[in-house]
Design a protein around this motif. Structure first.
Motif, PDB file in Angstrom:
ATOM      1  N   ALA A 180      36.653  18.412  24.512  1.00 39.27           N
ATOM      2  CA  ALA A 180      35.187  19.032  25.102  1.00 39.27           C
ATOM      3  C   ALA A 180      35.096  20.404  24.964  1.00 39.27           C
ATOM      4  CB  ALA A 180      34.866  18.547  26.402  1.00 39.27           C
ATOM      5  N   GLU A 181      36.149  21.246  25.060  1.00 39.12           N
ATOM      6  CA  GLU A 181      36.385  22.580  25.098  1.00 39.12           C
ATOM      7  C   GLU A 181      36.049  23.094  23.715  1.00 39.12           C
ATOM      8  OE1 GLU A 181      40.209  21.255  23.686  1.00 39.12           O
ATOM      9  OE2 GLU A 181      38.887  20.538  25.515  1.00 39.12           O
ATOM     10  N   GLY A 182      36.043  22.456  22.621  1.00 38.55           N
ATOM     11  CA  GLY A 182      35.811  23.004  21.330  1.00 38.55           C
ATOM     12  C   GLY A 182      34.393  22.986  20.732  1.00 38.55           C
ATOM     13  N   GLY A 183      33.631  22.578  21.646  1.00 38.99           N
ATOM     14  CA  GLY A 183      32.019  22.853  21.314  1.00 38.99           C
ATOM     15  C   GLY A 183      31.482  21.386  20.798  1.00 38.99           C
ATOM     16  N   PHE A 184      30.346  21.229  20.599  1.00 38.98           N
ATOM     17  CA  PHE A 184      29.910  19.891  20.217  1.00 38.98           C
ATOM     18  C   PHE A 184      30.290  19.457  18.719  1.00 38.98           C
ATOM     19  CE2 PHE A 184      26.412  17.588  17.592  1.00 38.98           C
ATOM     20  CZ  PHE A 184      26.452  16.569  18.592  1.00 38.98           C
ATOM     21  N   TRP A 185      30.108  20.406  17.628  1.00 41.08           N
ATOM     22  CA  TRP A 185      30.728  19.993  16.291  1.00 41.08           C
ATOM     23  C   TRP A 185      32.203  19.513  16.369  1.00 41.08           C
ATOM     24  CZ3 TRP A 185      27.031  18.327  13.761  1.00 41.08           C
ATOM     25  CH2 TRP A 185      25.510  18.595  13.599  1.00 41.08           C
ATOM     26  N   TYR A 186      32.799  20.601  17.175  1.00 35.51           N
ATOM     27  CA  TYR A 186      34.282  20.046  16.827  1.00 35.51           C
ATOM     28  C   TYR A 186      34.551  18.723  17.755  1.00 35.51           C
ATOM     29  CZ  TYR A 186      39.247  20.872  17.788  1.00 35.51           C
ATOM     30  OH  TYR A 186      40.840  20.689  17.916  1.00 35.51           O
ATOM     31  N   MET A 187      33.765  18.289  18.886  1.00 36.41           N
ATOM     32  CA  MET A 187      33.941  17.016  19.415  1.00 36.41           C
ATOM     33  C   MET A 187      33.460  16.003  18.458  1.00 36.41           C
ATOM     34  SD  MET A 187      32.147  18.194  23.174  1.00 36.41           S
ATOM     35  CE  MET A 187      32.104  16.522  23.754  1.00 36.41           C
ATOM     36  N   HIS A 217      30.265  28.088  12.374  1.00 36.73           N
ATOM     37  CA  HIS A 217      30.500  28.785  13.542  1.00 36.73           C
ATOM     38  C   HIS A 217      31.590  29.746  13.812  1.00 36.73           C
ATOM     39  CE1 HIS A 217      29.910  29.501  18.070  1.00 36.73           C
ATOM     40  NE2 HIS A 217      31.203  29.026  18.310  1.00 36.73           N
ATOM     41  N   LEU A 218      32.699  29.250  13.356  1.00 35.48           N
ATOM     42  CA  LEU A 218      33.897  30.089  13.264  1.00 35.48           C
ATOM     43  C   LEU A 218      34.040  31.306  12.413  1.00 35.48           C
ATOM     44  CD1 LEU A 218      36.685  27.164  13.490  1.00 35.48           C
ATOM     45  CD2 LEU A 218      35.916  28.646  15.407  1.00 35.48           C
ATOM     46  N   SER A 219      33.449  31.070  11.209  1.00 30.85           N
ATOM     47  CA  SER A 219      33.307  32.329  10.297  1.00 30.85           C
ATOM     48  C   SER A 219      32.427  33.464  10.889  1.00 30.85           C
ATOM     49  CB  SER A 219      32.690  31.601   9.038  1.00 30.85           C
ATOM     50  OG  SER A 219      31.379  31.298   9.271  1.00 30.85           O
ATOM     51  N   SER A 271      37.690  36.706  11.407  1.00 31.75           N
ATOM     52  CA  SER A 271      37.861  37.446  10.106  1.00 31.75           C
ATOM     53  C   SER A 271      37.924  36.762   8.786  1.00 31.75           C
ATOM     54  CB  SER A 271      39.192  38.220  10.204  1.00 31.75           C
ATOM     55  OG  SER A 271      40.286  37.466  10.351  1.00 31.75           O
ATOM     56  N   TYR A 272      38.087  35.302   9.052  1.00 32.83           N
ATOM     57  CA  TYR A 272      37.846  34.496   7.796  1.00 32.83           C
ATOM     58  C   TYR A 272      36.457  34.126   7.422  1.00 32.83           C
ATOM     59  CZ  TYR A 272      42.849  34.330   8.598  1.00 32.83           C
ATOM     60  OH  TYR A 272      44.235  34.396   8.780  1.00 32.83           O
ATOM     61  N   SER A 273      36.054  34.184   6.176  1.00 29.34           N
ATOM     62  CA  SER A 273      34.843  33.653   5.910  1.00 29.34           C
ATOM     63  C   SER A 273      34.576  32.018   5.798  1.00 29.34           C
ATOM     64  CB  SER A 273      34.377  34.307   4.592  1.00 29.34           C
ATOM     65  OG  SER A 273      35.254  33.942   3.432  1.00 29.34           O
ATOM     66  N   LEU A 274      33.674  31.613   5.369  1.00 27.88           N
ATOM     67  CA  LEU A 274      33.256  29.988   5.268  1.00 27.88           C
ATOM     68  C   LEU A 274      34.018  29.495   4.249  1.00 27.88           C
ATOM     69  CD1 LEU A 274      31.815  27.779   6.166  1.00 27.88           C
ATOM     70  CD2 LEU A 274      29.835  28.292   4.973  1.00 27.88           C
ATOM     71  N   TRP A 275      34.044  30.276   3.251  1.00 31.28           N
ATOM     72  CA  TRP A 275      34.526  29.774   1.828  1.00 31.28           C
ATOM     73  C   TRP A 275      36.350  29.806   2.192  1.00 31.28           C
ATOM     74  CZ3 TRP A 275      38.339  32.098  -1.350  1.00 31.28           C
ATOM     75  CH2 TRP A 275      38.432  33.523  -1.231  1.00 31.28           C
ATOM     76  N   GLU A 276      36.741  30.720   2.851  1.00 34.16           N
ATOM     77  CA  GLU A 276      38.369  30.681   3.099  1.00 34.16           C
ATOM     78  C   GLU A 276      38.636  29.659   4.004  1.00 34.16           C
ATOM     79  OE1 GLU A 276      39.787  35.192   2.950  1.00 34.16           O
ATOM     80  OE2 GLU A 276      38.281  34.783   4.591  1.00 34.16           O
ATOM     81  N   HIS A 277      37.769  29.090   5.048  1.00 27.63           N
ATOM     82  CA  HIS A 277      38.078  28.028   5.987  1.00 27.63           C
ATOM     83  C   HIS A 277      38.062  26.774   5.214  1.00 27.63           C
ATOM     84  CE1 HIS A 277      37.073  30.708   9.350  1.00 27.63           C
ATOM     85  NE2 HIS A 277      37.741  29.909   9.784  1.00 27.63           N
ATOM     86  N   LEU A 278      37.031  26.767   4.041  1.00 27.70           N
ATOM     87  CA  LEU A 278      36.839  25.484   3.282  1.00 27.70           C
ATOM     88  C   LEU A 278      37.968  25.216   2.194  1.00 27.70           C
ATOM     89  CD1 LEU A 278      33.021  25.348   2.899  1.00 27.70           C
ATOM     90  CD2 LEU A 278      34.341  23.898   4.333  1.00 27.70           C
ATOM     91  N   PHE A 279      38.278  26.306   1.195  1.00 27.80           N
ATOM     92  CA  PHE A 279      39.163  26.134   0.254  1.00 27.80           C
ATOM     93  C   PHE A 279      40.343  26.959   0.274  1.00 27.80           C
ATOM     94  CE2 PHE A 279      34.450  25.965  -0.922  1.00 27.80           C
ATOM     95  CZ  PHE A 279      34.494  24.640  -1.290  1.00 27.80           C
TER      96      PHE A 279
END
Length: 834
Positions: free
Chosen positions: A267-274, A344-346, A350-358
């Motif tokens: 629950a502490e990670g937020g809705f999408w994380y849950m 949300h994290l991006s 310091s990491y962009s969305l594409w870095e999180h994904l790929f």
């Protein structure tokens, strides 16, 4: 026809129809409707559900519209246009109907002539309709039907129904019908004689139709049905599907529990994380459970235990598919939730969305931050597996696409172990069992040398394989195996039902219909005349036996007492099989003794009890489609199916559609083996009877076998076997006939069709005379069209032989229809799945 004249005719027509309906409701309480221009009595509808005058008016407008679209600018329909509109196979009937519709002999049909003809068929009495039929048969218009005219009509009937019979058999049919109808032996059939003959067939007189006039049926003009409770809400459905429904409820509740528990823990990670974690926990369970449902050896073992009465083991394939769809749903939700979480994290890192994904830079995942990359690959692979597993792929001749794409499950599990830190905890125990099953399968399939020793290519591209059976191979009736033939495809394994009985010790039979790439390659491989599969040594060894068969064949053809001929066909691939049949009853005449007058009774009795050689069977045509060979193969199995429960039934109904007969071929042979244990034979003659002896292995009191085929050639697949089963039955049984066969040929027109009445009457008469069917050669009469399941199951229910279990193998569409009828009558339904 002028507009004023048409409106006048329409008014009179509607008033007459309304009067007919009122009279029908008062006298019979059975409404009528107009279908294809004929009054038809419809059972099962209340008067309120009949067509209204407005609907009938729309029908008239539809007829006029169809006429205008066919006739074109000249407002007349010629013969070619008439043939196209009626969509008949045989031009004879189109020409006869056209000649009768064309009242002025102008070689064309006007709207006025068409409406007058339809008016006759709609408003006309039973005599009017019979006179129309008589005129169709009276080709020369002489007022009587001679034998040559009747033969011409019957020949056209055969073509219309896609039935092929020898010219001699056509002559027999003609004479049978002609001699029955020609009461005064005048050499011709009058209208009164034809009417009297038709009165012997009340089912024909009840509904006399011209089914070819499909173009006269308006779209969407159907009987209004009363409100019924949806099938899925009826008590019968819940009773017959209780195990599956309870299992699905438990499965759904377990997924909800896992989802909610995982969400609350994160629950502490937020809705999408849950949401992502909840779906991930469900994926841990489902990606393991989907494998458990395919542990075929374990499921086969469980079928012999009490577990089969609690869990829906017979629906394991259906449940496997449902879990597969659940995996796609959860994985899509899991991926979407993580994507939204990365967005949300991006924004806050310091990491962009594409870095999180790929990339692995954010360090997400327990193996060097590879969770995002493995997740993307897994999503693509899972979606591809589901798409390639769809029915339209598997049933459209691309089974190999499904087969090879499904083998990627190994990579999916490997990536899941890397992707999720906890997946191995779910996977380890079922994975070890799955691995052991695979190792056992490889070991069993490679133990001993299995060879295809004989091949018979049957009609409709069916390949009959005879495989040398290893001593350690034990199976139950209806089981299936996976077969691999390296000469066809080195790494491909395909499932097929065993069509031979377990009591057959030396060989296994497989009947394989060509419906995909692998099955077509198999058929073509054995069809090649220069194929290297033929063993010269084996052919040389069998040459003596073949010569003996030829001499025996010639002897039998000369014998006038061979009364068991199986129906022939113009197709060269069809073989003609002959049987010696001998039988007498006490008090009905002398019994044949040993020597030239008949076979040795002791030998025949031994054969019937299964203790000696079988009844004499001689192949009358050694076709190039039948050959001996020595082809290496591997077999993995056997695996159980729902049909294993047949011997626990009291009244079994076996329904095979087309090649779906294969599991029942094995079952019927095994049933008759147990039946022969109950059969008693007179020591002085071939008369037999059956005692009601209880068998600990078989509780069956009655078996109904229903085989539905599209065309005549398909019956050749197992007609010799069915003939033998008919011959095995006793002359007298305490509770009536133990095995009843019901054959249906869907391409044949029904008895109430004007284009088939004469043929079906002739087939009935000749079958009574010769004691066998002209289409198959069996004692059982082949019925035209499709079964009326309501009437079929009503008859089964009235016999009261005990709890009824219906076993089906064939097309899924027909399975739904039969299952609905089983729920209505309270029968247990089992469908072949593998």
């Amino acid at each position: 026809m002028s507009e004023e004249k048409y409106q006048c005719w329409r008014k009179v027509h509607l008033e007459s129809i309304d009067q007919l309906r009122k009279l029908d409701i008062v006298l019979t309480q059975k409404p009528i409707c107009v279908v294809a221009g004929v009054v038809v009595s419809i059972e099962g509808y209340h008067p309120s559900s009949t067509m209204s005058l407005d609907e009938d008016a729309r029908w008239l407008e539809w007829v006029t519209k169809q006429f205008e679209s066919i006739a074109g600018d000249d407002k007349e329909i010629d013969l070619e246009e008439f043939k196209t509109a009626l969509k008949v196979k045989e031009s004879f009937f189109a020409e006869r109907f056209f000649a009768l519709f064309d009242s002025d002999g102008s070689k064309t049909i006007s709207l006025d002539e068409l409406l007058k003809a339809l008016d006759l068929l709609i408003h006309g009495s039973e005599t009017d309709k019979l006179r129309f039929l008589f005129q169709v048969y009276d080709v020369d218009g002489s007022g009587s039907i001679d034998p040559d005219e009747l033969r011409t009509v019957l020949k056209s009937c055969l073509r219309e129904s896609a039935i092929s019979l020898p010219e001699e058999k056509l002559d027999d049919l003609t004479l049978a019908l002609f001699e029955s109808a020609d009461k005064d032996n005048s050499g011709s059939i009058t209208f009164e004689e034809l009417k009297a003959e038709l009165e012997n067939f009340p089912e024909v007189m009840e509904n006399l139709t011209i089914s070819a006039a499909n173009w006269l049926k308006p779209p969407g003009l159907e009987q209004k049905k009363g409100r019924h409770t949806p099938r899925y809400l009826t008590p019968a459905y819940w009773h017959n599907n209780s195990r599956k429904l309870l299992f699905l409820c438990a499965y759904t509740c377990l997924n909800l529990l896992l989802f909610i528990t995982a969400m609350l823990k994160n629950a502490e990670g937020g809705f999408w994380y849950m949401v992502a974690k909840g779906c991930g926990q469900c994926l841990n369970f489902n990606c393991t459970f989907v494998m458990v449902l395919m542990l075929r050896r374990c499921l086969t073992w469980l079928r012999a235990t009490w577990v089969v009465r609690v869990l829906p083991l017979d629906q394991n394939i259906l449940l496997h598919q449902m879990v597969g769809y659940a995996i796609v749903t959860f994985s899509t939700m899991h991926t979407t939730a993580h994507f939204m979480n990365f967005v949300h994290l991006s924004q806050n890192s310091s990491y962009s969305l594409w870095e999180h994904l790929f990339t692995t830079r954010p360090g997400i995942g327990w193996v060097q931050g590879s969770a995002s990359l493995t997740g993307m690959v897994l999503q693509i692979m899972i979606c591809l597996m589901v798409v390639c597993s769809s029915t339209f792929v598997r049933r459209s001749g691309h089974f190999e696409v499904f087969y090879w794409s499904h083998l990627s499950y190994v990579w999916v599990w490997a990536l899941l172990v890397v992707h999720c830190a906890n997946f191995w905890k779910w996977f380890v125990v079922p994975g070890v069992i799955f691995l052991l099953e695979k190792l056992v399968g490889v070991a069993v399939s490679h133990m001993g040398g299995l060879y295809i020793v004989e091949v018979n290519l049957l009609p409709s591209k069916v390949t009959h394989l005879v495989i040398k059976r290893p001593q350690f191979f034990h199976f139950k009736p209806g089981d299936y195996v996976y077969i691999n033939i390296p000469d066809i495809a080195k790494y491909e394994w395909h499932p097929f039902t065993i069509s031979s009985a377990p009591e057959q010790p030396d060989t296994l039979w497989l009947h394989i219909r060509s419906m995909g790439q692998w099955t077509n390659r198999l058929y073509e491989y054995f069809r090649q005349p220069d194929s290297q599969v033929v063993s010269t040594k084996r052919l040389s060894a069998s040459l003596k036996d073949r010569r003996h068969q030829r001499s025996a064949q010639e002897e039998l053809f000369k014998c006038a007492n061979c009364n068991g001929t199986v129906a022939s066909n113009k197709d060269d691939a069809i073989e003609l099989t002959l049987y010696r049949q001998n039988g007498c009853r006490p008090g009905l005449g002398p019994c044949p003794g040993p020597g030239p007058q008949g076979p040795n009774p002791d030998q025949q009795n031994q054969a019937e009890r299964g203790e000696g050689p079988p009844l004499r069977e001689i192949t009358a045509k050694l076709s190039e489609n039948h050959r001996f060979c020595n082809v290496k193969c591997f077999v993995d199995g056997p695996y159980g199916t729902p049909t294993r429960q047949i011997f626990a039934s009291e009244h079994a109904v076996l329904i095979g559609a087309g090649i779906g007969i294969t599991p029942f071929a094995s079952i019927l042979q095994s049933i008759m083996y147990h039946y022969r244990m109950r059969k008693q034979n007179c020591p002085n003659c071939s008369y037999s009877w059956c005692e009601n002896i209880k068998d600990s292995e078989m509780k069956l009191r009655k078996v109904d076998f229903i085989w539905i085929n599209r065309d005549q050639k398909s019956f050749e697949w197992f007609v010799s076997l069915l003939t033998k089963l008919e011959m095995d039955q006793a002359d007298e049984e305490p509770e009536g006939r133990f095995l009843e066969m019901h054959m249906y040929m869907t391409s044949a027109l029904s008895k109430n069709d004007m284009k088939a009445i004469g043929l079906q009457m002739a087939l009935d008469l000749l079958a009574k005379k010769e004691k066998r069917d002209s289409i198959t050669g069996l004692r059982t009469r082949t019925q035209p069209g499709r079964p009326e399941w309501g009437k079929v199951f009503q008859k089964v229910a009235e016999e009261k032989k005990g709890k009824v279990h219906v076993f089906y193998c064939g097309a899924p569409a027909l399975a739904k229809l039969i299952k609905a009828q089983c729920e209505h009558f309270g029968f247990n339904f089992y469908k072949e799945n593998f």
